[in-house]
Design an enzyme around this catalytic site. Structure first.
Site, short mmCIF file in Angstrom:
data_model
loop_
_atom_site.label_atom_id
_atom_site.label_comp_id
_atom_site.label_asym_id
_atom_site.label_seq_id
_atom_site.Cartn_x
_atom_site.Cartn_y
_atom_site.Cartn_z
N ARG A 234 54.22 5.67 -13.89
CA ARG A 234 53.30 5.45 -12.78
C ARG A 234 52.24 6.55 -12.79
O ARG A 234 52.53 7.73 -13.02
CB ARG A 234 54.04 5.46 -11.43
N HIS A 282 47.17 -0.06 -18.48
CA HIS A 282 48.38 -0.45 -17.73
C HIS A 282 48.94 -1.77 -18.28
O HIS A 282 49.19 -2.72 -17.54
CB HIS A 282 48.09 -0.58 -16.24
#
Length: 319
Positions: A234, A282
């Protein structure tokens, strides 16, 4: 028999992939895909289920009667941050495809750094034929922070490639053939690590954990001198100003980043152009949308049959 509740789909994925995956998904139910302009402003009250990934901030005020919320990925911090999250079960996506895709990305990045791919690309641009001193995987210790399903699978596959692999998690986990550490052993873990892989969920404890103070504790006697940082967990777990400072000063040799503090990554970010940085948007473990909808459909069937939901998130712990 009462009519089946519709399913709200609010996914910031590739639209064509979502449309294709919805063909035949959720048989017998209406699907309200909020990417479809025809649903703009639609009354979403009385609907039991929503599948979400980086949803609109007004979703839960528009859909006040949800009974279950499904995350479109393994991570849930994007859901936990949404205003008005109802006190109903939040289910994360667990699927073989997510696990294998993450492991592919982690192994690829470790190999790119091991085999000095960027250096050879730079030589090729200059049409310079030159061999570089080449360590092997066995010369490198990869330390993985986050030894859940994804971390354990990546660890096994890196070990097959010949890397030495160790793991860390806040609470010690026992993983066959992998030496692991817990919170108390963090410094010892870092002191052995040449390539640091971040696969941590985002929680109050992991916010900003990848910072200059941590990077300075990594091993500096590996084959490349300075360590490498690889993060696909993250973005909120890393301090990007510290990463840049450590790259500039030589505390870090190189990095691979799939996640960022703010996404999408700003076009002005230095990360784009740095020769020792790999950037991906991502996508390390992009969800297989068909598999996601099959997972959600299975969990809805369990819920409506009175069986417990699987992979329910502890909202306090954050995973």
């Amino acid at each position: 028999m009462p009519a089946k509740s519709p399913v709200i789909v609010d996914l910031k994925f590739i639209p064509d992939e979502v449309d294709t995956a919805l063909e035949g998904a959720f048989p017998g139910r209406e699907v309200i895909n909020l990417a479809d302009p025809t649903h703009r402003g639609r009354d979403l009250s009385g609907i039991d289920y929503a599948v979400v990934w980086k949803s609109a901030p007004d979703l839960f005020s528009r859909a006040p009667d949800l009974k279950v919320v499904f995350s479109g990925g393994a991570g849930v911090d994007h859901v936990l941050k949404l205003p008005g999250l109802p006190e109903v079960p939040l289910v994360r996506f667990v699927d073989r495809t997510l696990t294998t895709r993450m492991s592919e990305w982690v192994v690829m990045q470790c190999l790119l750094h091991l085999r000095q791919q960027r250096a050879y690309e730079a030589l090729a641009k200059k049409r310079e034929w030159r061999d570089l001193s080449q360590p092997e995987a066995a010369d490198v210790t990869v330390g993985i922070m986050g030894m859940g399903v994804l971390g354990q699978d990546a660890a096994r596959k890196l070990a097959v490639m010949g890397f030495k692999v160790i793991g860390w998690s806040r609470s010690k986990r026992t993983v066959e053939d992998i030496e692991t550490y817990d919170a108390a052993g963090l410094d010892a873990f870092l002191g052995r690590t040449d390539f640091l892989v971040g696969l941590l969920p985002l929680t109050p404890d992991t916010q900003g954990i990848f910072n200059a103070a941590l990077f300075k504790k990594l091993r500096r006697k590996g084959p490349f001198g300075a360590p490498v940082f690889i993060n696909a967990g993250r973005g909120g777990s890393q301090v990007e100003a510290d990463i840049l400072e450590c790259l500039d000063s030589g505390v870090l040799d190189a990095v691979s980043l799939d996640v960022f503090e703010e996404e999408p990554l700003s076009r002005d970010s230095r990360f784009w152009d740095m020769p020792n940085v790999y950037v991906t948007p991502h996508v390390a473990a992009s969800s297989d949308v068909k598999a996601l909808f099959a997972h959600v459909n299975e969990q809805i069937d369990r819920f409506e049959s009175g069986l417990p939901l699987e992979h329910v998130v502890d909202k306090v712990a954050g995973y």
